[in-house]
Motif scaffolding. Sequence first.
Motif, PDB file in Angstrom:
ATOM      1  N   LEU A   1       4.631  -3.046   5.446  1.00 51.54           N
ATOM      2  CA  LEU A   1       3.423  -3.307   5.499  1.00 51.54           C
ATOM      3  C   LEU A   1       2.329  -1.967   4.556  1.00 51.54           C
ATOM      4  O   LEU A   1       1.739  -2.426   3.912  1.00 51.54           O
ATOM      5  CB  LEU A   1       2.731  -3.246   6.896  1.00 51.54           C
ATOM      6  CG  LEU A   1       2.428  -4.582   7.538  1.00 51.54           C
ATOM      7  CD1 LEU A   1       2.109  -4.474   8.932  1.00 51.54           C
ATOM      8  CD2 LEU A   1       2.026  -5.593   6.884  1.00 51.54           C
ATOM      9  N   GLY A   2       3.093  -1.113   4.670  1.00 54.68           N
ATOM     10  CA  GLY A   2       2.450   0.121   4.055  1.00 54.68           C
ATOM     11  C   GLY A   2       2.368  -0.105   2.397  1.00 54.68           C
ATOM     12  O   GLY A   2       1.537  -0.019   1.682  1.00 54.68           O
ATOM     13  N   ILE A   3       3.650  -0.580   2.013  1.00 55.47           N
ATOM     14  CA  ILE A   3       3.910  -0.716   0.510  1.00 55.47           C
ATOM     15  C   ILE A   3       2.990  -1.662   0.042  1.00 55.47           C
ATOM     16  O   ILE A   3       2.521  -1.967  -0.753  1.00 55.47           O
ATOM     17  CB  ILE A   3       5.466  -0.851   0.323  1.00 55.47           C
ATOM     18  CG1 ILE A   3       6.217   0.207   0.723  1.00 55.47           C
ATOM     19  CG2 ILE A   3       5.678  -1.431  -1.132  1.00 55.47           C
ATOM     20  CD1 ILE A   3       7.840   0.167   0.885  1.00 55.47           C
TER      21      ILE A   3
ATOM     22  N   GLN B   1      -1.399  -4.390  -2.813  1.00 47.77           N
ATOM     23  CA  GLN B   1      -2.648  -5.168  -3.020  1.00 47.77           C
ATOM     24  C   GLN B   1      -3.654  -4.424  -3.078  1.00 47.77           C
ATOM     25  O   GLN B   1      -4.697  -4.769  -3.934  1.00 47.77           O
ATOM     26  CB  GLN B   1      -2.641  -5.535  -1.442  1.00 47.77           C
ATOM     27  CG  GLN B   1      -4.273  -6.184  -0.968  1.00 47.77           C
ATOM     28  CD  GLN B   1      -4.324  -7.707  -1.627  1.00 47.77           C
ATOM     29  OE1 GLN B   1      -3.155  -8.366  -1.776  1.00 47.77           O
ATOM     30  NE2 GLN B   1      -5.384  -8.095  -2.104  1.00 47.77           N
ATOM     31  N   ARG B   2      -3.818  -3.044  -2.913  1.00 46.71           N
ATOM     32  CA  ARG B   2      -4.979  -2.319  -3.105  1.00 46.71           C
ATOM     33  C   ARG B   2      -4.991  -1.773  -4.714  1.00 46.71           C
ATOM     34  O   ARG B   2      -5.974  -1.984  -5.409  1.00 46.71           O
ATOM     35  CB  ARG B   2      -5.031  -0.816  -2.469  1.00 46.71           C
ATOM     36  CG  ARG B   2      -5.886  -1.115  -0.989  1.00 46.71           C
ATOM     37  CD  ARG B   2      -5.995   0.213  -0.508  1.00 46.71           C
ATOM     38  NE  ARG B   2      -4.720   0.730   0.135  1.00 46.71           N
ATOM     39  CZ  ARG B   2      -4.334   0.115   1.291  1.00 46.71           C
ATOM     40  NH1 ARG B   2      -5.006  -0.461   2.138  1.00 46.71           N
ATOM     41  NH2 ARG B   2      -3.079   0.594   1.772  1.00 46.71           N
TER      42      ARG B   2
ATOM     43  N   ILE C   1      -1.024  -9.671  -4.849  1.00 42.29           N
ATOM     44  CA  ILE C   1       0.350  -9.286  -4.649  1.00 42.29           C
ATOM     45  C   ILE C   1       0.805 -10.362  -5.691  1.00 42.29           C
ATOM     46  O   ILE C   1       1.319 -11.233  -5.428  1.00 42.29           O
ATOM     47  CB  ILE C   1       0.934  -9.444  -3.229  1.00 42.29           C
ATOM     48  CG1 ILE C   1       0.135  -8.628  -2.573  1.00 42.29           C
ATOM     49  CG2 ILE C   1       2.504  -9.024  -3.298  1.00 42.29           C
ATOM     50  CD1 ILE C   1       0.709  -8.044  -1.168  1.00 42.29           C
ATOM     51  N   PRO C   2       1.396  -9.674  -6.904  1.00 38.72           N
ATOM     52  CA  PRO C   2       2.049 -10.547  -8.064  1.00 38.72           C
ATOM     53  C   PRO C   2       3.186 -10.953  -7.526  1.00 38.72           C
ATOM     54  O   PRO C   2       3.998 -10.182  -6.986  1.00 38.72           O
ATOM     55  CB  PRO C   2       2.064  -9.695  -9.370  1.00 38.72           C
ATOM     56  CG  PRO C   2       1.062  -8.517  -8.995  1.00 38.72           C
ATOM     57  CD  PRO C   2       1.212  -8.281  -7.432  1.00 38.72           C
ATOM     58  N   ARG C   3       3.701 -12.274  -7.803  1.00 41.04           N
ATOM     59  CA  ARG C   3       5.004 -12.585  -7.450  1.00 41.04           C
ATOM     60  C   ARG C   3       6.104 -11.758  -7.869  1.00 41.04           C
ATOM     61  O   ARG C   3       7.101 -11.620  -7.202  1.00 41.04           O
ATOM     62  CB  ARG C   3       5.066 -14.141  -7.843  1.00 41.04           C
ATOM     63  CG  ARG C   3       6.573 -14.805  -7.681  1.00 41.04           C
ATOM     64  CD  ARG C   3       6.612 -16.275  -7.761  1.00 41.04           C
ATOM     65  NE  ARG C   3       7.871 -16.781  -7.472  1.00 41.04           N
ATOM     66  CZ  ARG C   3       8.113 -17.731  -7.350  1.00 41.04           C
ATOM     67  NH1 ARG C   3       7.344 -18.942  -7.662  1.00 41.04           N
ATOM     68  NH2 ARG C   3       9.331 -18.178  -7.095  1.00 41.04           N
ATOM     69  N   GLU C   4       6.260 -11.434  -9.269  1.00 43.69           N
ATOM     70  CA  GLU C   4       7.127 -10.781  -9.732  1.00 43.69           C
ATOM     71  C   GLU C   4       7.357  -9.355  -8.953  1.00 43.69           C
ATOM     72  O   GLU C   4       8.577  -8.840  -8.826  1.00 43.69           O
ATOM     73  CB  GLU C   4       7.062 -10.472 -11.181  1.00 43.69           C
ATOM     74  CG  GLU C   4       6.654 -11.603 -11.971  1.00 43.69           C
ATOM     75  CD  GLU C   4       5.221 -11.907 -11.934  1.00 43.69           C
ATOM     76  OE1 GLU C   4       4.279 -11.060 -12.008  1.00 43.69           O
ATOM     77  OE2 GLU C   4       4.803 -13.081 -11.236  1.00 43.69           O
ATOM     78  N   THR C   5       6.267  -8.653  -8.415  1.00 38.14           N
ATOM     79  CA  THR C   5       6.430  -7.468  -7.867  1.00 38.14           C
ATOM     80  C   THR C   5       6.798  -7.585  -6.437  1.00 38.14           C
ATOM     81  O   THR C   5       7.887  -7.167  -5.893  1.00 38.14           O
ATOM     82  CB  THR C   5       4.788  -6.968  -7.771  1.00 38.14           C
ATOM     83  OG1 THR C   5       4.161  -6.930  -8.727  1.00 38.14           O
ATOM     84  CG2 THR C   5       4.964  -5.543  -6.972  1.00 38.14           C
ATOM     85  N   LEU C   6       6.607  -8.834  -5.964  1.00 41.89           N
ATOM     86  CA  LEU C   6       7.078  -9.105  -4.498  1.00 41.89           C
ATOM     87  C   LEU C   6       8.744  -9.414  -4.464  1.00 41.89           C
ATOM     88  O   LEU C   6       9.328  -8.716  -3.862  1.00 41.89           O
ATOM     89  CB  LEU C   6       6.439 -10.407  -4.010  1.00 41.89           C
ATOM     90  CG  LEU C   6       6.676 -10.607  -2.433  1.00 41.89           C
ATOM     91  CD1 LEU C   6       5.952  -9.655  -1.667  1.00 41.89           C
ATOM     92  CD2 LEU C   6       6.310 -12.230  -2.028  1.00 41.89           C
ATOM     93  N   GLU C   7       9.137  -9.985  -5.681  1.00 41.17           N
ATOM     94  CA  GLU C   7      10.617 -10.206  -5.919  1.00 41.17           C
ATOM     95  C   GLU C   7      11.280  -8.889  -6.091  1.00 41.17           C
ATOM     96  O   GLU C   7      12.308  -8.798  -5.907  1.00 41.17           O
ATOM     97  CB  GLU C   7      10.800 -11.446  -7.120  1.00 41.17           C
ATOM     98  CG  GLU C   7      10.502 -12.486  -6.449  1.00 41.17           C
ATOM     99  CD  GLU C   7      10.425 -13.795  -7.442  1.00 41.17           C
ATOM    100  OE1 GLU C   7      10.205 -13.428  -8.740  1.00 41.17           O
ATOM    101  OE2 GLU C   7      10.326 -14.943  -7.116  1.00 41.17           O
ATOM    102  N   MET C   8      10.578  -8.131  -7.039  1.00 40.24           N
ATOM    103  CA  MET C   8      11.024  -6.732  -7.370  1.00 40.24           C
ATOM    104  C   MET C   8      11.185  -6.157  -6.326  1.00 40.24           C
ATOM    105  O   MET C   8      12.451  -5.156  -5.910  1.00 40.24           O
ATOM    106  CB  MET C   8      10.201  -6.144  -8.496  1.00 40.24           C
ATOM    107  CG  MET C   8      10.968  -5.072  -9.302  1.00 40.24           C
ATOM    108  SD  MET C   8       9.658  -3.936 -10.163  1.00 40.24           S
ATOM    109  CE  MET C   8       8.732  -5.224 -11.115  1.00 40.24           C
ATOM    110  N   LEU C   9      10.274  -5.828  -5.247  1.00 39.80           N
ATOM    111  CA  LEU C   9      10.090  -5.149  -4.151  1.00 39.80           C
ATOM    112  C   LEU C   9      11.456  -5.555  -3.004  1.00 39.80           C
ATOM    113  O   LEU C   9      12.085  -4.829  -2.538  1.00 39.80           O
ATOM    114  CB  LEU C   9       8.818  -5.229  -3.330  1.00 39.80           C
ATOM    115  CG  LEU C   9       8.634  -4.619  -1.992  1.00 39.80           C
ATOM    116  CD1 LEU C   9       8.948  -3.248  -2.251  1.00 39.80           C
ATOM    117  CD2 LEU C   9       7.479  -4.987  -1.436  1.00 39.80           C
TER     118      LEU C   9
END
Lengths: 162, 282
Positions: free
Chosen positions: A21-23, A28-29, A34-42
């Motif tokens: 949640l923190g990440i 988000q901030r 939240i870009p999809r690519e970032t979510l997948e990378m994460l």
Amino acid sequence: MEEKTLEEIIARYDSPTGKVLGILGDIQRSEGYIPRETLEMLSVKIDVRISQLYSIVTFYSFFSLKPVGEHVITICMGTACHVRGAVGVLDALESLLDIHGDTTEDGKFSVTTKDNKFTVEIARCFGACSMAPVLQIDGTLYGYANPDTLPAILEQYGWRAA
Amino acid sequence: MTQGKTGTELAEPPKKPVTVSINGNAYRADEGECLLTVAERVKIPIPHFCFEQSLEPYGACRLCMVGVVHHGKTVMETACTLRAKEGLTVLTDTPDIVKYRTILFELYLAEAPKSAVVKEMAARYGVTKTRFLRRVDTGDPLGGACILCGLCVRVCNEIMGAGAINFINRGPYTVVNTPFTEPSRDCYGCGACAAVCPTHAVSLEDRGGERILHSWSETKVPLSQCVSCGKYFAPAALEKSVLSRIEPPLRDDLEGLCPACRAKKLAKKEILAATGGDPGDA
């Protein structure tokens, strides 16, 4: 989001649990959404299934998967604000910004103006019920909102009456 | 929800025999045994949706609610998370329970209006109508039969370790599906989700050399073809993962064979070995 920026965000959280949640909050901030690519990378970097991350992102109204405008206006639709006239404030805002939105199939409300200047979202309680109805623009809270005071507030963010 | 009951009780069931009372009759049970299992064994019907033996009970569907009598007072608790102990006294059909169950069935009829299982079970308890707004979605990939108990999500994550599906959104908008409602790359196509679904809401189909998971955004996974009889028998990724856990000599024997051909080959081999024949051409 750059891979390096994401790694810096991840590095802020060293706890093996409860860091997701923190990440996500930091992403988000920093990006406004939240870009999809970032979510997948994460998902790859912290070894948490993408289905799990997607579940979390769609659960909280704080997260958005869609890009937002320059300024984000969040109107509280919590119980106190609702009974003190938040619906009227939202209606006024929609007509001032010439937008019309509906709750989408995911239960979220997010509309961006054509010029990409403002995004209007709905939240459930900021914990500022004593000043109800409240709205927040880019993190600044405005209490006792009503349709008449809206134009003056919006002008501070570059809005001009048509 | 489970009131602090831990998984260890289930993982190592103590075998101490105890006596529990259900509706005034005494029954033998193992200490720590799940009360819903005890009731099922002695043929006392308690309705339930989300109980699955391979997973830790988690009391999600709330249907197996029973009244636990303690010092003359009756409190409601889910039978699936209730553990047998000496003197445990429960009632399955008190007026409170009946009322509670009726409302719950009405809610389920509204949540999953297309589910034959829900309708049939509700009717068995005298509920055929609902006062609540029914969830109608003609494009629902789960055919209006999902009750959101989460068994498919749990089996996919906790047992298969695939994590292909999860809950999406919140509150009345909650659904189960793949992320971004796009075909999943994590899905093995094992079909465990469909097997555990209490309302048979998950739809999948084997077509040609593919398994198509209609409910999960039309995810497609390739099936393995039996090298002997040519039948498609299991998702390729699943076969690979199972084979990787078997020691090499046996693995070489089993690789690429459907269960029927596998049995034939092994039986032939055993017989030939016993009769002193040549296993080479088995």
